[in-house]
Design an enzyme around this catalytic site. Structure first.
Site, mmCIF file in Angstrom:
data_model
loop_
_atom_site.group_PDB
_atom_site.id
_atom_site.type_symbol
_atom_site.label_atom_id
_atom_site.label_comp_id
_atom_site.label_asym_id
_atom_site.label_seq_id
_atom_site.Cartn_x
_atom_site.Cartn_y
_atom_site.Cartn_z
ATOM 1 N N ASN A 145 -10.324 -3.374 1.518
ATOM 2 C CA ASN A 145 -9.898 -3.293 0.118
ATOM 3 C C ASN A 145 -11.116 -3.046 -0.756
ATOM 4 O O ASN A 145 -12.253 -3.130 -0.283
ATOM 5 C CB ASN A 145 -9.236 -4.607 -0.324
ATOM 6 C CG ASN A 145 -7.777 -4.724 0.104
ATOM 7 O OD1 ASN A 145 -7.089 -3.724 0.278
ATOM 8 N ND2 ASN A 145 -7.312 -5.945 0.264
ATOM 9 N N HIS A 204 0.820 -1.225 0.000
ATOM 10 C CA HIS A 204 0.000 0.000 0.000
ATOM 11 C C HIS A 204 0.855 1.278 0.000
ATOM 12 O O HIS A 204 0.507 2.271 0.645
ATOM 13 C CB HIS A 204 -0.966 0.029 1.200
ATOM 14 C CG HIS A 204 -1.955 -1.094 1.196
ATOM 15 N ND1 HIS A 204 -3.143 -1.034 0.499
ATOM 16 C CD2 HIS A 204 -1.936 -2.305 1.786
ATOM 17 C CE1 HIS A 204 -3.806 -2.170 0.683
ATOM 18 N NE2 HIS A 204 -3.088 -2.950 1.447
#
Ligand code: NDP
Length: 503
Positions: free
Chosen positions: A129, A56
């Site tokens: 997500n 990320h």
């Protein structure tokens, strides 16, 4: 002398006389050690980067609020969800997962969807997500999985062999692989995608009753995806297009909004449910547990400083509030450790005190002290231990949640339903996707898988064949492998298939 705030200073407040000419021994001489302004400036610059997030790394964020729109008090005692109309400040960060900090926003990748709720009972983080499932369901596999999505240790190149070798040897991944290689793997930007908790969490109400829950943040902007060709074109045109889109939309006053839908299951129903609620490779079909709309999230303010607010933002799935807790999902249990651990490494022992991470709407009264960069009063003259007889803050038993019953022996045990990994991806392919979605899925997969070695292509085609024979055949034809060989591999167990396709 009264300080003028238009005068440039060193980091320690000394006025700077000249910021263009280094101090030298004579006009043409070498630079002097005594140019302390230069040394301080370079020394700080040399340390400007904190370690990149290992996953990320590339992301964008914004501030906003969450508003409750339905009464959920019979499911959770969480204070920020206690009243219809109640608003709570949030900070949200969206990201790609595998790429480095400079990678393109249009890469095929899951998108991180993390929200920090600044509640009156402390900060609550929901770290999800844009996909409802994940590739693996045991945390021991996570570092290996991520290595395969990154760079080859020898060539430093992305490697289709590594990518598909691991996935084809880990058939539980195929549900997430199907979502990733549908056009949802290349969302048009961060505003036009959903966010899912993916994990099952536990809500508990004031009476101590418990519920398993799944969060679905549904975009009010509508789902919008790129085709593979559109994503490639965007990568070439603007590596930061989704970061730009989020920032510019908010500057224009077009505030993106998501509706929060919850799936809620009384815990007693989980034992006999047809899917394992702790298996993150599975969803709960909507017909079984219809999603219920309970709130909305609106993002209406851009950060003033990217590093301070987005790069230093620290999301941690172990930040719960009373009434919300973890389930026994093994991946979630490991994340409860791993996020805090990586944040201690990335930002330091007092990362929780940085303004974007500190509780904004709740007092913070802990006995944690010291550590690198403690920049508040460190508890001042107050006690640094508990119990104390100095009127220091003490525990509040009503903040606890009921425990979960646990039985069995310790051991390394796989999930108990080994044969249902192809049911849900099959439903996605046959029942949810349109003809166009299926065509794009097959095209997206073949465009990537064709670059892997033949033995790996064969093995992965067998996995797709088990999802649906039509899908397996189409991909086998697309990547140029022998369909009869694929069919032989399909008939084997996972271990036999691995042995038959070893290098
Ligand atoms: P439903 O028809 O009730 O729901 C299907 C869901 O699939 C919708 O939420 C839709 O999202 C989503 N969807 C549509 N296209 C894609 C895609 N390319 N990739 C991922 N999701 C997509 O069916 P069920 O609940 O019975 O589930 C059937 C299958 O749908 C599941 O096996 C799973 O693969 C997938 N799915 C299920 C979800 C769930 O929580 N039940 C969530 C997401 C996917 P939207 O409405 O936003 O367009």
């Amino acid at each position: 002398m009264s300080k003028r705030d238009d005068v440039l200073t060193t980091g320690f407040g000394k006025p700077v006389d000249d910021d263009q000419n280094s101090m030298t021994a004579g006009p043409k001489g070498p630079v002097l050690m005594q140019d302390v302004h230069l040394l301080e400036k370079l020394g700080h610059f040399d340390r400007e980067r904190t370690p990149e997030r290992v996953v990320h790394a590339k992301g964008a964020g914004a501030h906003g609020y969450f508003e409750v729109t339905a009464d959920v008090t019979k499911y959770t005692k969480a204070d920020f969800l206690s009243t219809v109309g109640k608003k709570t400040e949030v900070f949200a960060r969206f990201s790609t997962v595998g790429g480095e900090k400079g990678s393109a926003d249009a890469e095929r990748d899951p998108r991180g969807f993390a929200i920090k709720f600044y509640t009156q009972e402390g900060n609550y983080d929901m770290t999800g997500n844009n996909t409802p499932v994940f590739f693996i369901r045991d945390p021991l596999k996570f570092p290996d999985f991520i290595h395969t999505q990154k760079r080859n240790p020898r060539t430093n190149l992305k490697d289709p062999d590594m990518f598909w070798d691991f996935l084809s040897l880990t058939p539980e991944s195929v549900h997430q692989v199907m979502v990733l290689f549908s056009d949802r793997g290349t969302p048009a930007d961060f505003r036009h995608m959903n966010g899912y908790s993916s994990h099952t969490y536990v809500w508990s109400n004031a009476a101590g009753e418990q519920f398993y829950v799944q969060y679905h943040f549904k975009t009010e902007q509508g789902i919008k995806n790129f085709t593979a060709a559109e994503a490639d074109a965007m990568k070439a045109a603007d590596a930061d297009h989704a970061t730009r889109d989020l920032f510019e939309a908010i500057e224009r006053g077009e505030y993106p909004e998501w509706r929060l839908e919850m799936q809620i299951m009384p815990v007693a129903e989980a034992d006999n449910y047809r899917f394992d609620v702790f298996d993150i490779t599975k969803v709960w079909p909507h017909a079984d547990y219809p999603p219920m709309t309970i709130g909305r999230m609106v993002l209406d303010r851009n950060p003033d400083n990217y590093f301070a607010e987005v790069e230093q933002s620290a999301f941690n799935p172990s930040n719960f509030v009373p009434g919300i807790g973890p389930s026994a999902d093994k991946m979630l249990q490991a994340r409860l450790f791993s996020y805090h651990d990586t944040l201690l490494h990335r930002l330091g022992s007092n990362y929780h005190l940085l303004p974007v991470n500190a509780p904004k709407n709740a007092p913070m009264s802990s006995y944690q002290r010291d550590g690198h960069m403690r920049f508040d009063d460190n508890g001042g003259a107050g006690p640094n231990y508990w119990p104390n007889s100095l009127d220091g803050a003490g525990p509040d038993p009503s903040a606890g949640d009921p425990g979960m019953p646990v039985t069995g022996e310790t051991g390394r045990t796989p999930y108990p339903h080994p044969n249902d990994d192809f049911v849900q991806p099959g439903a996605l392919y046959r029942d949810v996707m349109s003809d166009k979605d299926r065509d794009h899925l097959v095209g997206n997969i073949t465009g990537h898988l064709k670059n892997a070695q033949e033995r790996i292509r064969l093995r992965q085609c067998a996995v797709f064949y088990k999802v649906d024979p039509d899908l397996g055949m189409r991909i086998a034809q697309g990547v140029g492998v022998d369909v009869a060989t694929v069919e032989r591999l399909v008939a084997m167990s996972s271990d036999e298939r691995a042995a038959a396709t070893v290098k």
